[in-house]
Design a protein around this motif. Structure first.
Motif, short mmCIF file in Angstrom:
data_model
loop_
_atom_site.label_atom_id
_atom_site.label_comp_id
_atom_site.label_asym_id
_atom_site.label_seq_id
_atom_site.Cartn_x
_atom_site.Cartn_y
_atom_site.Cartn_z
N LYS A 422 0.87 -1.02 -0.06
CA LYS A 422 -0.06 0.12 -0.19
C LYS A 422 0.74 1.14 0.04
CE LYS A 422 -3.66 -2.45 1.15
NZ LYS A 422 -5.02 -2.26 0.78
N LEU A 424 2.21 4.90 0.82
CA LEU A 424 2.37 5.64 1.99
C LEU A 424 1.80 7.16 1.72
CD1 LEU A 424 5.68 4.92 3.65
CD2 LEU A 424 3.67 4.54 4.54
N GLY A 425 1.22 7.94 2.64
CA GLY A 425 0.85 9.08 2.62
C GLY A 425 1.92 10.11 2.19
N ASN A 426 1.29 11.20 1.80
CA ASN A 426 2.28 12.46 1.33
C ASN A 426 3.53 12.94 2.39
OD1 ASN A 426 1.26 12.88 -1.08
ND2 ASN A 426 -0.32 14.01 -0.20
N HIS A 427 2.72 12.62 3.65
CA HIS A 427 3.87 13.07 4.72
C HIS A 427 5.05 12.09 5.09
CE1 HIS A 427 1.17 16.19 6.40
NE2 HIS A 427 0.37 15.60 5.66
N LEU A 428 4.61 10.67 4.73
CA LEU A 428 6.06 9.65 4.96
C LEU A 428 6.46 9.50 3.42
CD1 LEU A 428 3.94 7.26 7.36
CD2 LEU A 428 6.37 8.37 7.67
N ALA A 431 10.31 10.06 3.81
CA ALA A 431 11.00 9.04 4.81
C ALA A 431 11.78 7.95 3.85
CB ALA A 431 9.95 8.14 5.84
N TYR A 434 11.49 3.91 3.89
CA TYR A 434 10.21 3.07 3.64
C TYR A 434 9.72 2.97 2.26
CZ TYR A 434 10.09 3.72 8.59
OH TYR A 434 10.43 3.71 10.09
N ALA A 437 3.70 0.48 2.62
CA ALA A 437 3.32 -0.24 4.14
C ALA A 437 2.36 -1.46 3.77
CB ALA A 437 2.47 0.81 4.88
N THR A 438 1.92 -2.21 4.52
CA THR A 438 1.36 -3.24 4.43
C THR A 438 0.37 -3.72 5.40
OG1 THR A 438 1.26 -5.71 3.26
CG2 THR A 438 2.95 -5.07 4.96
N ILE A 439 -0.59 -4.66 5.33
CA ILE A 439 -1.61 -5.00 6.25
C ILE A 439 -1.07 -6.39 6.63
CG2 ILE A 439 -3.64 -5.25 7.14
CD1 ILE A 439 -4.34 -2.46 5.13
N SER A 445 -1.09 -2.68 10.77
CA SER A 445 -0.23 -2.21 9.29
C SER A 445 1.22 -2.53 9.94
CB SER A 445 -0.41 -0.81 9.14
OG SER A 445 -0.12 0.05 10.41
N ALA A 446 2.15 -2.53 8.85
CA ALA A 446 3.70 -2.61 8.90
C ALA A 446 4.21 -2.00 7.88
CB ALA A 446 3.84 -4.17 9.05
N LEU A 447 5.33 -1.20 8.08
CA LEU A 447 6.07 -0.76 7.06
C LEU A 447 7.13 -1.69 6.51
CD1 LEU A 447 6.57 2.55 9.45
CD2 LEU A 447 5.64 2.41 7.19
N THR B 39 0.99 1.89 14.03
CA THR B 39 2.42 1.43 13.95
C THR B 39 3.24 2.48 13.79
OG1 THR B 39 1.58 -0.47 12.74
CG2 THR B 39 3.85 0.18 12.34
N LEU B 48 4.49 12.85 13.30
CA LEU B 48 3.89 11.72 12.54
C LEU B 48 3.93 10.73 13.66
CD1 LEU B 48 5.48 11.81 8.95
CD2 LEU B 48 3.17 12.69 9.74
N ASN B 53 -4.17 1.01 10.04
CA ASN B 53 -4.89 0.52 8.93
C ASN B 53 -6.37 0.82 8.98
OD1 ASN B 53 -6.40 -1.37 7.21
ND2 ASN B 53 -5.97 -3.36 8.64
N ILE B 58 -3.99 2.60 4.29
CA ILE B 58 -2.95 2.96 4.96
C ILE B 58 -2.93 4.62 5.21
CG2 ILE B 58 -0.43 3.30 5.42
CD1 ILE B 58 -1.52 0.30 5.87
N THR B 60 -1.95 8.16 7.71
CA THR B 60 -1.08 8.44 8.40
C THR B 60 -1.64 9.36 9.49
OG1 THR B 60 0.30 9.01 6.38
CG2 THR B 60 1.12 10.05 8.31
N GLU B 89 -6.19 12.38 -0.16
CA GLU B 89 -5.58 11.49 0.99
C GLU B 89 -6.18 11.81 2.42
OE1 GLU B 89 -1.19 10.56 3.06
OE2 GLU B 89 -1.59 12.19 1.77
N GLN B 146 3.44 20.65 4.86
CA GLN B 146 4.81 20.42 5.24
C GLN B 146 5.53 21.82 5.06
OE1 GLN B 146 5.63 16.58 4.03
NE2 GLN B 146 6.52 16.15 6.02
#
Lengths: 611, 148
Positions: A422, A424-428, A431, A434, A437-439, A445-447, B39, B48, B53, B58, B60, B89, B146
């Protein structure tokens, strides 16, 4: 397979995708795939009915059967749906005919475009996202790569240049190659430019090899074009291509010889949506590592930590079959607090020193009390299977990030699972560690770790050659030659050893899962049947002990995966012991060796397997 | 959308972040839930909190305390995640508790001062004065853009 299309023949398809073109909103799907989906949908409905009915009547045997069917239908459905998303790369390859044709006419060049492997399929999201980077690369080849006809003639090349586009499968990935027979990239020019834009000093440049210099064109803000043309040379180029491909989980490699040509190789995952991944634990969180990045798993037992993990040039490395691998601790990469669980399950802060900044006596830093204790426990449990013991062993995941391998230290390993990727959102998105992410199965959830991103984040370089020599010479002094072996059990008291390097994976199975259609032992494995063999089928040894959970050693033989059934895993060890190939030589057994005070038979995997 | 709500009565969801009472146009709120399986995303900016989930998506989660520059807190039972949509989003905002939903006329909302209870005014579109308290109306877009 290969279609050669001279650029002189005009292409009727004149649709030119603009740089950030509108993505097509409909998709062509093979009717057969659609029919299959329909069948599966019907199957799913039936299974649901069966499941509801059996839950209603509390018929557990029937529930189990139904759940098995759900499992089967789901994985088939998954494959079929993935198939609908697969599109041939030809859709983008073909538009290059036009581009090359138009451009070569404008530039007064004579260029032939060869296309190969246009039927290779990729997930539609990948196809969409590689279109722009590839256009850039092809334009580069036409503009900078292939020389003008008169220059080509002077250098003794045929007047018409050739650009070769090729797609093929390799090791579960798709490789796209763009090859031209043009001027190549001159490392000297790159070097001059690097100094010019003061990205590097001259002394730094001197230390780089030609190959490294050429790869510098992938760095941000670098352009070799002498003048800015309409087509290229605006200083934003290869680095954008590079970042876009990295985002996709792809890697780019570049090979160029002056006067001979340039080859650009792009490695891409088949699909981004559902991939196999390994789930690991660090601290209190679970992370997933895409299987494509995985090379091997190494567990360093506590008593070997000191001798196998070393420090070179301020970085930690591990010695693995004469190779030095840089090591990273996932906690350091992500800035996590380091904790560990003791045998009672309590969580403590980990006081070990960071492996990176070990000072002179720092090797001892690993010898904290816990480790010594664990080491003792470990010795006690030696005779038994040691997989569950010794919590302080170091778990290293060796991963591949394009042109280099490195090791990541994690707290523990869980299972390998098919994971749904899946975004990640804009904020992540910033980073770099990563990839998405996945479920997981429990809904949490896990990265997903971005193996390539982590190398950039930690500015990891492959261990320099001199450092390598340093350690190897140290090893030669100790005068020992070691082999890595996996020791397994079959009959209760008979031990066998298999070279670790031959093994792809080890799977714990349940004896009820074994099948033997037509007398051939097999097991359902990753959606297919895996042929299984027993040691006693070929060699004169005791019959396999009947255990509930035997193990399958999966390895490659004649291009396919096969499995060796054994009753237990004893240990993975490095041994220096001599092999006696006379006393006990027979088909399937190479010889014997004294390992851990046991006479252990070395298996010859390839003679044990007969199709 | 904004123009319409500004001319008519606005419904605000009121929640608490540390000492600050915040309001958010109810039409901006997708849902409010109590989803604590967060998570952690280590290595990301500290405001953040992590990811959750949300029915297969996903999302944030942003720790509003951290975003406002206030010391963060351990998760507790009163905490809620307010899901808002921002540029296509879904984003979760971790708040200390949900208080109320109130209706406000546009003329009741005044432009924000330079700071509201120590939190910079740029995150707010205005301040709603009620008899007993001061409610800062959140500017979601600005909050989620941001700058660092």
């Amino acid at each position: 397979m290969s279609t050669q299309q001279s650029i002189a023949t005009p292409e009727s398809d004149s649709k030119k995708h603009p740089a950030s073109g509108v993505k097509p909103s409909s998709l062509r799907v093979n009717i057969a795939v659609l029919d299959e989906l329909m069948t599966l949908a019907g199957e799913l409905v039936l299974t649901r009915n069966q499941l509801m009915q059996s839950i209603g009547s509390k018929d557990y045997a029937m529930i189990e059967r139904a759940s098995q069917r759900v499992d089967l239908v789901t994985s088939e459905l998954q494959t079929s749906i993935m198939n609908t998303r697969m599109q041939p790369v030809g859709t983008i390859f073909n538009k290059f005919k036009r581009i090359v044709h138009d451009m070569s006419k404008d530039l007064g060049k004579d260029i032939e475009l060869e296309i190969e492997g246009e039927e290779v399929e990729l997930d539609k999201t990948i196809i969409e996202s590689i279109s722009d980077p590839m256009t850039h690369l092809v334009r580069n080849s036409v503009d900078h790569g292939i020389e003008a006809p008169d220059i080509r003639e002077q250098t003794g090349k045929p007047q018409h240049g050739r650009i070769h586009l090729m797609a093929y499968h390799e090791a579960g990935q798709v490789i796209i190659e763009i090859k031209d027979d043009g001027a190549g990239i001159d490392p000297k020019k790159v070097a001059a430019k690097l100094v010019d834009i003061s990205m590097f000093t001259e002394s730094e440049i001197k230390e780089m090899t030609d190959g490294e210099l050429v790869k510098m064109i992938l760095k941000p803000g670098f352009s070799l074009a002498k003048e800015v043309t309409d087509i290229s040379g605006r200083g934003v180029g290869m680095d954008v291509v590079n970042t876009n491909l990295t985002k996709l989980g792809g890697t780019i490699d570049l090979d160029s010889t002056v006067g001979v040509g340039t080859t650009i190789r792009i490695k891409l995952p088949l699909t981004l949506a559902i991939i196999p991944g390994l789930i690991v634990v660090a601290g209190e969180e679970r992370f997933t590592i895409p299987q494509v990045n995985l090379v091997e798993l190494v567990r360093v037992p506590p008593e070997q930590v000191k001798s196998r993990i070393e420090k070179v040039d301020n970085a930690s490395v591990i010695r693995l079959r004469n190779e030095l691998l840089p090591l990273l601790r996932i906690h350091d990469v992500l800035g996590m607090p380091r904790i560990f669980k003791d045998s009672a399950g309590n969580i403590h802060e980990d006081n070990r020193k960071i492996i990176h900044d070990r000072r002179s006596k720092s090797v001892d830093a690993w010898d904290t009390e816990e480790e010594v204790e664990a080491l003792e426990n470990d010795k006690q449990s030696r005779s038994e299977d040691r997989r569950a013991s010794a919590s302080s062993a170091v778990n290293i995941i060796v991963v591949n990030a394009g042109d280099m391998n490195y090791g990541i230290i994690v707290d523990s390993l869980l299972d390998s699972e098919e994971i749904v990727v899946k975004p990640l959102g804009n904020h992540l998105r910033g980073a770099r560690a990563y990839a998405g992410a996945t479920i997981l199965g429990d809904g949490k959830s896990a990265l997903i770790l971005d193996i390539v991103g982590i190398t950039n984040l930690m500015s990891l370089k492959s261990v320099k050659d001199n450092a390598k020599e340093q350690v190897i010479s140290r090893k030669i002094k100790s005068g020992k030659h070691t082999r890595s072996l996996l020791v397994v059990r079959n009959a209760k008291t008979e031990y066998f050893a298999i070279p670790l390097g031959l093994i792809s994976r080890i799977e714990k199975i349940h004896r009820d899962d074994l099948e033997s259609p037509g007398g051939q032992l097999s097991i359902k494995y990753r959606g297919a049947s895996l042929l299984l063999f027993r040691i006693e089928d070929t060699a004169r040894v005791g019959a396999m002990e009947d255990v509930e959970n035997p193990y399958v050693i999966v390895f490659q033989h004649s291009g396919r995966e096969v499995g060796m059934l054994v009753s237990g895993i004893v240990d993975a060890i490095d041994t220096e012991g001599e092999v006696d190939d006379k006393t006990f030589s027979q088909p399937g057994i190479l010889g014997t060796s004294r390992i851990m005070d046991q006479t252990t038979m070395l298996l010859d995997l390839y003679t044990l397997v007969t199709f | 959308m904004k123009a319409i709500t500004q001319s008519s009565v606005q419904e605000l969801t009121i929640f608490q972040v540390a000492d600050v009472s915040c309001g958010l146009d109810t039409t901006d709120v997708q849902e409010i839930n109590k989803h604590f399986e967060i998570t952690k995303a280590y290595g990301a900016p500290d405001y953040l909190r992590g990811i959750i989930n949300l029915r297969g998506e996903i999302v944030t989660v942003i720790d509003l305390r951290k975003k406002f520059g206030i010391e963060t807190e351990e998760l507790h039972a009163n905490m809620r995640i307010v899901i808002v949509e921002d540029r296509g989003e879904n984003i979760g905002l971790l708040v200390d508790r949900i208080d109320d939903i109130i209706t406000a006329k546009p003329d009741m909302i005044e432009p924000p001062p330079s700071n509201v209870s120590g939190v910079t005014g740029e995150y707010f579109t205005g301040v709603l004065k009620t008899d007993e308290s001061l409610i800062a109306v959140l500017d979601v877009e600005n909050l989620l853009t941001q700058k660092t």
